[in-house]
Design a protein around this motif. Structure first.
Motif, PDB file in Angstrom:
ATOM      1  N   UNK A   1       0.720  -1.328  -0.034  1.00 53.41           N
ATOM      2  CA  UNK A   1       0.018   0.000   0.066  1.00 53.41           C
ATOM      3  C   UNK A   1       0.751   1.124  -0.020  1.00 53.41           C
ATOM      4  N   UNK A   2       1.942   1.352   0.842  1.00 49.87           N
ATOM      5  CA  UNK A   2       2.647   2.480   0.820  1.00 49.87           C
ATOM      6  C   UNK A   2       3.494   2.703  -0.554  1.00 49.87           C
ATOM      7  N   UNK A   3       3.912   1.678  -1.340  1.00 45.78           N
ATOM      8  CA  UNK A   3       4.547   1.753  -2.455  1.00 45.78           C
ATOM      9  C   UNK A   3       3.389   2.332  -3.651  1.00 45.78           C
ATOM     10  N   UNK A   4       2.338   1.786  -3.329  1.00 45.87           N
ATOM     11  CA  UNK A   4       1.296   2.186  -4.551  1.00 45.87           C
ATOM     12  C   UNK A   4       0.966   3.672  -4.404  1.00 45.87           C
ATOM     13  N   UNK A   5       0.666   3.973  -3.242  1.00 47.52           N
ATOM     14  CA  UNK A   5       0.096   5.444  -2.950  1.00 47.52           C
ATOM     15  C   UNK A   5       1.416   6.409  -3.355  1.00 47.52           C
ATOM     16  N   UNK A   6       2.548   6.036  -2.753  1.00 51.10           N
ATOM     17  CA  UNK A   6       3.793   6.751  -3.089  1.00 51.10           C
ATOM     18  C   UNK A   6       4.008   6.974  -4.573  1.00 51.10           C
TER      19      UNK A   6
END
Length: 431
Positions: free
Chosen positions: A417-422
């Protein structure tokens, strides 16, 4: 921000691309508006002509649906596919044409409807071209979600039918010229679309590195991110114990696609070799695919103990997981597959099952790093047989710890999730 996803596979279908995007849709819908263009559910379904016609006519009266995350789904025209390469190609091409028609017909011109970004999911390969077309029609940037090492796998097209037995006369004719021409055109088209995208999502870090070296040139660095196929499993099974009394037998489960890229004949041959060392390997194949019948015939011819079951959803696999001493993750030795990680790897790691990995590259590295099982190189049946003989004689080696389960859980709930949003924020900014 409004996102439009273009995909040939979508909910309520239950394959890997569909489950990946059910998960990603849920993540994206928590922050963005989401619309989807996809064909009606037909993947791995044997639709009769009359049923297909009724489905097409019915769609014409109202084709807007809502998915489990609240995404708006616009369904498109399609012609059912099959197991042969030509049937699959015809299906994908007709779906692509239906998508282009849908894009032309839909009114995205109103500011409240126009997407800020388009995401095309590949495969199917024609979706890449449709996504590029959509970006021009809608004047919006696009991302490609690239699952597996396409278009590099096109370089192995002369070996695609090695595991399915004899080719049909139609495929024999098409392989002498038309297939090469179509592969060349597809390779150039997909690479063009990747190079001109605003970013690419991939499922393995090795593939990310490969694309970065190929496309980050002339002062432009192509934005890339690895979002692994760690979507939630639909089974709650967790291995609680290891059978310490195998008595010269070993139960080996394979659950997944029985197709060209797996070449599971290697596993049948390994079971035959293991028998010469006094170990009776019981193989159980759960799934469907182009190579299933050829594999069944080979097992019967060699006298290998092999059971075949129809494809089942993950939440119906518990009895098979309970039966298995070790689970097989298997790919053939095509070089591009070293940059692929079968999604079943993550499910098995979450379940605590010992993995017999017949893989190379990143998949092998993950299994070994997480102590999730043992790995032998693809297309080495004697080495696989030796592994199974050793496991049968030393069942304590079938125990795996919690590292694999914890690694997958962290990837799913924190890292992905962190990588997708970033990634979306860095490429497009906050809208």
């Amino acid at each position: 921000m409004k996102i439009l996803v273009i995909s040939q596979y979508w909910y309520p279908e239950n394959g890997v691309p569909q489950r990946r995007w059910t998960w990603l849709s849920d993540l994206l819908r928590s922050k963005y508006a989401l619309e989807v263009i996809a064909p009606p559910p037909h993947y791995r379904r044997n639709l009769k002509l009359l049923d297909w016609a009724k489905q097409i006519v019915g769609r014409g009266r109202g084709d807007l649906e809502f998915g489990p995350s609240g995404e708006r789904i616009h369904r498109t025209f399609f012609i059912p596919g099959g197991n042969s390469l030509t049937q699959k190609a015809l299906n994908q091409l007709t779906v692509a044409m239906g998508m282009m028609l849908k894009l032309t017909v839909l009114s995205f011109s109103h500011p409240s409807r126009k997407p800020d970004v388009i995401i095309g999911t590949v495969p199917a390969l024609p979706t890449a071209v449709v996504t590029y077309f959509a970006s021009k029609v809608l004047r919006a940037p696009y991302i490609i979600d690239l699952r597996d090492a396409w278009p590099d796998l096109l370089s192995q097209s002369d070996q695609w039918n090695n595991s399915v037995g004899s080719r049909s006369f139609r495929e024999f004719l098409l392989s002498h010229g038309p297939l090469q021409g179509a592969s060349w055109l597809t390779d150039r088209s997909v690479n063009w679309v990747l190079a001109h995208s605003s970013g690419v999502m991939v499922t393995s870090s090795h593939l990310e590195e490969n694309l970065r070296s190929r496309f980050s040139k002339n002062g432009r660095e192509l934005p890339l991110v690895t979002i692994r196929n760690v979507f939630p499993s639909r089974t709650d099974f967790v291995r609680q114990y290891v059978n310490e009394d195998l008595k010269g037998t070993l139960n080996v489960l394979y659950a997944g696609t029985i197709g060209r890229a797996q070449n599971l004949a290697n596993a049948v041959e390994a079971a035959k070799i293991a028998a010469t060392s006094g170990v009776d390997v019981h193989l159980r194949f759960v799934g469907a695919g182009a190579a299933k019948e050829a594999l069944r015939e080979m097992a019967e011819a060699l006298g290998v103990h092999a059971e075949f079951y129809f494809r089942r959803p993950a939440d119906a696999l518990d009895e098979h997981y309970e039966w298995a001493d070790t689970a097989l993750v298997h790919l053939t030795d095509w070089e591009p597959l070293e940059r692929a990680v079968p999604s079943k790897t993550y499910e098995l790691m979450s379940s605590g099952l010992h993995i017999s990995g017949v893989v190379a590259g990143e998949a092998a590295e993950i299994i070994e790093y997480c102590n999730a099982g043992e790995v032998v190189p693809p297309e080495r049946p004697r080495e696989l047989a030796a592994l199974w003989v050793r496991l049968a004689n030393n069942p304590s080696e079938l125990r795996v710890g919690n590292l694999g389960r914890e690694w997958v859980a962290k990837e799913r709930t924190e890292i992905a999730p962190e990588k997708l949003y970033a990634f979306i924020r860095n490429v497009f900014g906050d809208k």
